[in-house]
Design a protein around this motif. Structure first.
Motif, PDB file in Angstrom:
ATOM      1  N   ARG A 151      37.151  62.893  62.690  1.00 47.54           N
ATOM      2  CA  ARG A 151      36.075  62.240  61.965  1.00 47.54           C
ATOM      3  C   ARG A 151      34.747  62.356  62.710  1.00 47.54           C
ATOM      4  O   ARG A 151      33.692  62.534  62.094  1.00 47.54           O
ATOM      5  CB  ARG A 151      36.425  60.777  61.696  1.00 47.54           C
ATOM      6  CG  ARG A 151      37.443  60.632  60.564  1.00 47.54           C
ATOM      7  CD  ARG A 151      37.911  59.212  60.391  1.00 47.54           C
ATOM      8  NE  ARG A 151      36.872  58.292  59.954  1.00 47.54           N
ATOM      9  CZ  ARG A 151      36.581  58.032  58.674  1.00 47.54           C
ATOM     10  NH1 ARG A 151      37.236  58.639  57.712  1.00 47.54           N
ATOM     11  NH2 ARG A 151      35.644  57.171  58.374  1.00 47.54           N
ATOM     12  N   VAL A 154      33.337  65.725  61.918  1.00 44.23           N
ATOM     13  CA  VAL A 154      32.747  65.798  60.584  1.00 44.23           C
ATOM     14  C   VAL A 154      31.386  65.107  60.573  1.00 44.23           C
ATOM     15  O   VAL A 154      30.424  65.615  59.994  1.00 44.23           O
ATOM     16  CB  VAL A 154      33.684  65.174  59.534  1.00 44.23           C
ATOM     17  CG1 VAL A 154      32.989  65.055  58.181  1.00 44.23           C
ATOM     18  CG2 VAL A 154      34.960  65.998  59.401  1.00 44.23           C
ATOM     19  N   LYS A 158      27.801  66.761  59.602  1.00 41.18           N
ATOM     20  CA  LYS A 158      26.931  66.226  58.559  1.00 41.18           C
ATOM     21  C   LYS A 158      25.549  65.928  59.123  1.00 41.18           C
ATOM     22  O   LYS A 158      24.535  66.261  58.510  1.00 41.18           O
ATOM     23  CB  LYS A 158      27.540  64.950  57.964  1.00 41.18           C
ATOM     24  CG  LYS A 158      28.705  65.207  57.042  1.00 41.18           C
ATOM     25  CD  LYS A 158      29.315  63.910  56.525  1.00 41.18           C
ATOM     26  CE  LYS A 158      28.353  63.116  55.672  1.00 41.18           C
ATOM     27  NZ  LYS A 158      28.971  61.866  55.152  1.00 41.18           N
ATOM     28  N   LEU A 242      28.161  56.561  57.336  1.00 41.05           N
ATOM     29  CA  LEU A 242      29.082  57.700  57.281  1.00 41.05           C
ATOM     30  C   LEU A 242      28.654  58.817  58.222  1.00 41.05           C
ATOM     31  O   LEU A 242      29.281  59.871  58.289  1.00 41.05           O
ATOM     32  CB  LEU A 242      29.188  58.234  55.853  1.00 41.05           C
ATOM     33  CG  LEU A 242      29.719  57.230  54.825  1.00 41.05           C
ATOM     34  CD1 LEU A 242      29.885  57.892  53.462  1.00 41.05           C
ATOM     35  CD2 LEU A 242      31.042  56.640  55.282  1.00 41.05           C
TER      36      LEU A 242
ATOM     37  N   GLN B  60      32.289  60.505  48.501  1.00 38.86           N
ATOM     38  CA  GLN B  60      31.952  60.077  49.837  1.00 38.86           C
ATOM     39  C   GLN B  60      31.779  58.555  49.890  1.00 38.86           C
ATOM     40  O   GLN B  60      31.141  57.982  49.016  1.00 38.86           O
ATOM     41  CB  GLN B  60      30.630  60.753  50.173  1.00 38.86           C
ATOM     42  CG  GLN B  60      30.078  60.544  51.530  1.00 38.86           C
ATOM     43  CD  GLN B  60      28.819  61.383  51.730  1.00 38.86           C
ATOM     44  OE1 GLN B  60      28.888  62.571  51.930  1.00 38.86           O
ATOM     45  NE2 GLN B  60      27.668  60.754  51.658  1.00 38.86           N
ATOM     46  N   GLY B  61      32.385  57.919  50.878  1.00 41.88           N
ATOM     47  CA  GLY B  61      32.209  56.483  51.038  1.00 41.88           C
ATOM     48  C   GLY B  61      33.308  55.641  50.413  1.00 41.88           C
ATOM     49  O   GLY B  61      33.445  54.465  50.744  1.00 41.88           O
ATOM     50  N   PHE B 108      36.177  57.700  53.066  1.00 40.02           N
ATOM     51  CA  PHE B 108      36.074  59.157  53.107  1.00 40.02           C
ATOM     52  C   PHE B 108      34.675  59.540  53.578  1.00 40.02           C
ATOM     53  O   PHE B 108      33.686  58.944  53.140  1.00 40.02           O
ATOM     54  CB  PHE B 108      36.280  59.744  51.710  1.00 40.02           C
ATOM     55  CG  PHE B 108      37.700  59.703  51.219  1.00 40.02           C
ATOM     56  CD1 PHE B 108      38.714  60.333  51.924  1.00 40.02           C
ATOM     57  CD2 PHE B 108      38.021  59.066  50.037  1.00 40.02           C
ATOM     58  CE1 PHE B 108      40.029  60.312  51.456  1.00 40.02           C
ATOM     59  CE2 PHE B 108      39.330  59.043  49.566  1.00 40.02           C
ATOM     60  CZ  PHE B 108      40.335  59.662  50.280  1.00 40.02           C
ATOM     61  N   THR B 110      33.396  62.519  53.111  1.00 37.94           N
ATOM     62  CA  THR B 110      32.834  63.579  52.266  1.00 37.94           C
ATOM     63  C   THR B 110      33.244  63.378  50.817  1.00 37.94           C
ATOM     64  O   THR B 110      34.136  62.592  50.514  1.00 37.94           O
ATOM     65  CB  THR B 110      33.358  64.969  52.684  1.00 37.94           C
ATOM     66  OG1 THR B 110      34.743  65.061  52.350  1.00 37.94           O
ATOM     67  CG2 THR B 110      33.171  65.217  54.167  1.00 37.94           C
TER      68      THR B 110
END
Lengths: 257, 257
Positions: A151, A154, A158, A242, B60-61, B108, B110
């Motif tokens: 995570r 990722v 991003k 996120l 996402q989220g 999540f 993505t």
DNA sequence: GCTCGGCTTTGATCCATATCAATGCGTCAG
DNA sequence: CTGACGCATTGATATGGATCAAAGCCGAGC
């Protein structure tokens, strides 16, 4: 895998009594559900490795012979091609270094370098694999570690692809300020050179961008940050959980029976 | 999590008899060491989801309520900020989608979108977590899946940061050609738009770069690649196994007792 | 056959960030 | 005090790739 006696400062000490190593591993929060017997078994064959800043822990492409476990200090993973390096991730205690490679007997995808004087537990690779294959609770814990690292990866991607340099710097600083309860003056926790690496830009760009922060209510002189206009700062940069939230290793639930 | 009836072509079918779902899961190579009883337990509450190309599988989220398991087709994970999207990873059968989020009950990171008509097994999140926590062999298998996905992520990052666009394209094509035993004429396996996404560039840049490949012994017309000078190609681009080798999910050893 | 829509190609231009180069500054050793 | 070294700053310039815009191609449906 060789452990080159790092140039310069005092040579690394590999030998350390195992018993206290077991105790150190038992302090690790995300191992809380793992039986002491298993941890002792891991520690049995392990050694404590103390390295000075700058040491290479392993080289890209090597087949792991042990699992390096970061107990103290900081380590960066860098991808290498010829003579240029790119930062992949920086690890903090109590991260395991590239567990994926160790479990599958695959080559390390990166070089690992100590960013500061660090302590690592080096666990025999076979011992480690056997322990994961025979202790379910340990297997769950390693899964949690690997999950957190995925995570983070990722989130890094991003951050890098979704935001321009200025936003990355601004969000980094805003997160820093918020974690200090919006104190009006705080310090950069690490060298600028390392911040630049983590944010995926050159030191020059970071330097310029830090200067530009004055437009958004932040003044940086040396390693001191002064918040001159918290409102302007918040208006300009929006933290995204996120991306910006830290990704701790969750111990997960105890074994279900 | 909602499953919006995707616009356009036939609506998605969620209902599918569980028994054959269990059989499908048993076909998955990297589950070979997991007991059938466990797989049946997973399949019990699961549904087979067939979706057309373009469907959003989750946003996402969202907090995961089930684990999506790709059985057929292709799915891309994209990071979203406002109206622009960036490719994080593309998944193939029999990948699990973002197991890290499901295991830790975290959002999540993505969005997931089907790139083509796809089949997914949707497993109740609680069922999934319980199964991983109670079946050691399954836990090992998921760990292997997560490990492979982590390593892919690192390879992607290295490819992106270490090589300029032309090298990425060249190495992609060279790998493709080599996997076809250096046949002199082969086809692009997927749309150019998707190749561009995977290689981290715009379609325009890919288009231009494909044109430039003529200088290195490769001619691309439409989706047909012709190798005009294998030697020149190899001289210009060097594959790096630590970047270009595929990263399959290794089933790992059976349970140690 | 024709037309429409999606993908691709090509060209012109722009811009963010890297790179190169020089200077500054603080710290540590002697 | 004085170098000298490592890191940071500042400025000038270069450039890879994105962006914007306009055709071109091709398959699907009518």
């Amino acid at each position: 895998m060789t452990l080159p006696p790092p140039p310069g400062v005092g040579s690394s000490q590999r030998l350390a009594p195992a018993p206290q190593l077991a105790e150190m591993l038992m302090q690790i929060p995300w191992l809380c559900h793992v039986a002491n017997a298993t941890i002792e078994r891991l520690a049995q064959q392990a050694v404590l490795h103390r390295v000075p800043a700058g040491s290479i822990l392993f080289e890209q492409g090597e087949i792991p012979t042990f699992a390096p476990w970061l107990l103290h200090g900081a380590v960066e993973l860098v991808g290498v091609d010829g003579d240029n390096e790119v930062m992949i991730e920086t690890l903090q205690p109590f991260d395991l270094l590239l567990p994926a490679a160790i479990l599958n007997r695959q080559p390390f995808l990166t070089r690992a370098r100590a960013l500061e004087a660090s302590h690592l537990a080096l666990i025999q690779a076979d011992t480690f694999r056997d322990a994961v294959a025979s202790d379910h609770a340990l297997c769950l814990a390693i899964l949690a570690c690997e999950a957190a690292q995925f995570r983070r990866q990722v989130k890094l991607a991003k951050n890098l692809k979704l935001r321009p340099a200025e936003d990355r710097v601004g969000c980094y600083l805003l997160a820093l300020v918020e974690s200090h309860a919006m104190a009006t003056t705080i310090r950069l926790p690490i060298e600028k050179r390392r911040i630049a690496g983590q944010l995926g830009m050159t030191r020059e760009t970071l330097s310029r961008t830090l200067g530009a922060m004055a437009n958004y209510g932040l003044r940086i002189t040396g390693d001191t940050i002064t918040v001159t206009d918290a409102q302007a700062l918040r208006a300009r940069f929006r933290l995204d959980p996120l991306i910006d939230a830290p990704e701790p290793i969750e111990p997960g639930p105890p074994l279900a029976l």
